[in-house]
Design an enzyme around this catalytic site. Structure first.
Site, PDB file in Angstrom:
ATOM      1  N   SER A 175      23.383 -67.114 111.713  1.00  0.00           N
ATOM      2  CA  SER A 175      22.943 -65.879 112.342  1.00  0.00           C
ATOM      3  C   SER A 175      21.673 -66.106 113.152  1.00  0.00           C
ATOM      4  O   SER A 175      20.785 -66.857 112.743  1.00  0.00           O
ATOM      5  CB  SER A 175      22.674 -64.824 111.264  1.00  0.00           C
ATOM      6  OG  SER A 175      22.032 -63.692 111.809  1.00  0.00           O
ATOM      7  N   TYR A 235      23.282 -62.118 119.616  1.00  0.00           N
ATOM      8  CA  TYR A 235      23.403 -60.851 120.330  1.00  0.00           C
ATOM      9  C   TYR A 235      22.595 -61.026 121.611  1.00  0.00           C
ATOM     10  O   TYR A 235      21.460 -61.502 121.559  1.00  0.00           O
ATOM     11  CB  TYR A 235      22.793 -59.696 119.544  1.00  0.00           C
ATOM     12  CG  TYR A 235      23.333 -59.495 118.149  1.00  0.00           C
ATOM     13  CD1 TYR A 235      24.495 -58.762 117.938  1.00  0.00           C
ATOM     14  CD2 TYR A 235      22.664 -60.016 117.043  1.00  0.00           C
ATOM     15  CE1 TYR A 235      24.982 -58.556 116.656  1.00  0.00           C
ATOM     16  CE2 TYR A 235      23.144 -59.812 115.762  1.00  0.00           C
ATOM     17  CZ  TYR A 235      24.304 -59.085 115.578  1.00  0.00           C
ATOM     18  OH  TYR A 235      24.779 -58.879 114.313  1.00  0.00           O
ATOM     19  N   THR A 244      28.420 -62.117 119.695  1.00  0.00           N
ATOM     20  CA  THR A 244      28.897 -60.909 119.041  1.00  0.00           C
ATOM     21  C   THR A 244      28.942 -59.783 120.074  1.00  0.00           C
ATOM     22  O   THR A 244      27.919 -59.471 120.701  1.00  0.00           O
ATOM     23  CB  THR A 244      27.991 -60.523 117.868  1.00  0.00           C
ATOM     24  OG1 THR A 244      28.073 -61.532 116.860  1.00  0.00           O
ATOM     25  CG2 THR A 244      28.417 -59.196 117.252  1.00  0.00           C
ATOM     26  N   LYS A 253      33.075 -62.949 119.439  1.00  0.00           N
ATOM     27  CA  LYS A 253      33.315 -62.386 118.104  1.00  0.00           C
ATOM     28  C   LYS A 253      33.297 -60.857 118.152  1.00  0.00           C
ATOM     29  O   LYS A 253      32.359 -60.256 118.693  1.00  0.00           O
ATOM     30  CB  LYS A 253      32.243 -62.878 117.129  1.00  0.00           C
ATOM     31  CG  LYS A 253      32.360 -62.343 115.703  1.00  0.00           C
ATOM     32  CD  LYS A 253      31.270 -62.949 114.836  1.00  0.00           C
ATOM     33  CE  LYS A 253      31.340 -62.464 113.399  1.00  0.00           C
ATOM     34  NZ  LYS A 253      30.894 -61.055 113.277  1.00  0.00           N
ATOM     35  N   HIS A 270      33.245 -56.850 112.122  1.00  0.00           N
ATOM     36  CA  HIS A 270      31.847 -56.964 111.696  1.00  0.00           C
ATOM     37  C   HIS A 270      31.704 -56.555 110.229  1.00  0.00           C
ATOM     38  O   HIS A 270      30.727 -55.920 109.821  1.00  0.00           O
ATOM     39  CB  HIS A 270      30.939 -56.090 112.572  1.00  0.00           C
ATOM     40  CG  HIS A 270      29.560 -56.635 112.766  1.00  0.00           C
ATOM     41  ND1 HIS A 270      29.125 -57.133 113.970  1.00  0.00           N
ATOM     42  CD2 HIS A 270      28.523 -56.766 111.919  1.00  0.00           C
ATOM     43  CE1 HIS A 270      27.873 -57.523 113.866  1.00  0.00           C
ATOM     44  NE2 HIS A 270      27.480 -57.322 112.607  1.00  0.00           N
TER      45      HIS A 270
END
Length: 355
Positions: A110, A132, A158, A222, A246
């Site tokens: 992440s 992101y 994402t 994703k 998610h």
């Protein structure tokens, strides 16, 4: 990893972990958006699919190895990106990375990680960076540069989170209680105070190409649940499309990933790899997902449940999932993950999925 009385180490993992987590952390790990419809249906989605096993096949030797973005993975699953791993266990991402490296699994890190990219890379794990994009794309540059320099082999964009969906914890948000050292340690100081650092509301196919050019790495998208969106991703240069809700944390009442996966696989064909997460809890789930068109599955919450016991817990999770997956492959008459492509009964008329 079960016994004749029913149950398995994997199936009881979540309940055991819950007893070791304070309520705010437990709610963060388990919550879904809204009424939790999508989160609640995730695991059951795999149970609704049916398989047509082969017989009279030699399954003496089963090899679960898959190739993901040109690199060999000894298992057909990887670790999905999750935040606050250091809140679950002090070693956080490093424990997950060491266990995953030993298992030969890909780990997706992440962008909110509480361990530095260099420290994660030093474990020897094959790792991808999840990101992101901010409204001002240039602000993402330093994070991307650090990941590339530390040896990330792919970028996972994402795309299902223009805003964070509402949920209602019963106590204070874990983010308000968490030690700042547990998260976002790979960002520049003061990043969140800069204009344009908020999540982008204008993501488009051009961002896939921009990320690929900026990093020189393959890009995985994703958060895709539709075939037409998946096709746009591939046309924009995505090397992989990741079917995901998610963890049920974004648009509630979205269909399950088990239901969405076959359409996405058909839309993508053999032009890109297809991954899936959401509700995968057993080796049988893994094989069912492979049969439904996934090149690999990724797992989030169960890894956090296992991480309560540190590196040893995550290592045991990998080992237990491998045992169950190999058994399911044998029972399905499959020697490799590629052999699963014609197992899915619900789509038998469509023919086998592309390998």
């Amino acid at each position: 990893m079960g016994d004749a009385r029913g149950g398995s180490w994997l199936s009881g993992l979540g309940a055991r972990a819950a007893g070791s987590m304070a309520l705010p952390l437990r709610e963060y790990v388990e919550h879904g958006a809204g009424a939790g419809v999508t989160a609640g249906e995730a695991a059951a989605g795999w149970g609704r699919l049916r398989l047509r096993p082969h017989v009279l096949r030699d399954v003496t030797s089963v090899d679960p190895t898959v190739e993901l973005l040109g690199c060999s993975s000894r298992v057909p699953w990887g670790v999905a990106p999750t935040s606050l791993q250091r809140a679950v266990h002090p070693d956080g991402e490093l424990a997950t990375a060491r266990a995953s490296a030993a298992a030969g699994a890909v780990m997706v890190v992440s962008s909110n990680a509480g361990s530095t990219f260099d420290d994660i890379a030093a474990t020897g794990v094959t790792w991808w960076l999840q990101v992101y994009l901010p409204s001002d794309r240039t602000l993402a540059g330093p994070l991307l540069d650090r990941a590339v320099a530390a040896g990330a082999t792919a970028v996972v964009l994402t795309v299902d989170t223009p805003v964070v969906a509402t949920w209602h914890p019963s106590e204070a948000l874990i983010w308000d209680l968490a030690d700042p050292a547990w998260t976002r340690v790979n960002f520049d100081p003061g990043y969140d105070d800069q204009p344009g650092s908020e999540k982008a509301l204008d993501l488009g196919p051009h961002d896939i190409d921009w990320l690929r050019e900026r990093t020189g790495l393959p890009v995985v998208v994703k958060g895709v649940l539709r075939g037409d969106d998946a096709r746009r991703c591939v046309q924009a240069g995505a090397a992989g499309v990741w079917v995901s809700t998610h963890g049920g944390r974004q648009l509630d009442r979205s269909l399950s990933t088990a239901a969405a996966l076959p359409e996405v696989r058909r839309a993508v064909g053999a032009d890109a790899e297809v991954y899936v997460d959401g509700g995968v809890r057993s080796g049988l789930d893994v094989v069912t997902a492979l049969a439904a068109g996934a090149d690999a599955v990724f797992v989030g919450r169960p890894v956090l449940h296992a991480l309560v016991e540190g590196e040893a817990g995550v290592a045991r999770w990998h080992a237990a999932l491998l045992t169950e997956t190999v058994e399911a492959l044998r029972l399905a008459g499959c020697r490799t993950p590629a052999d699963t492509r014609d197992l899915l009964a619900d789509d038998a008329d469509e023919g086998p999925y592309p390998v």
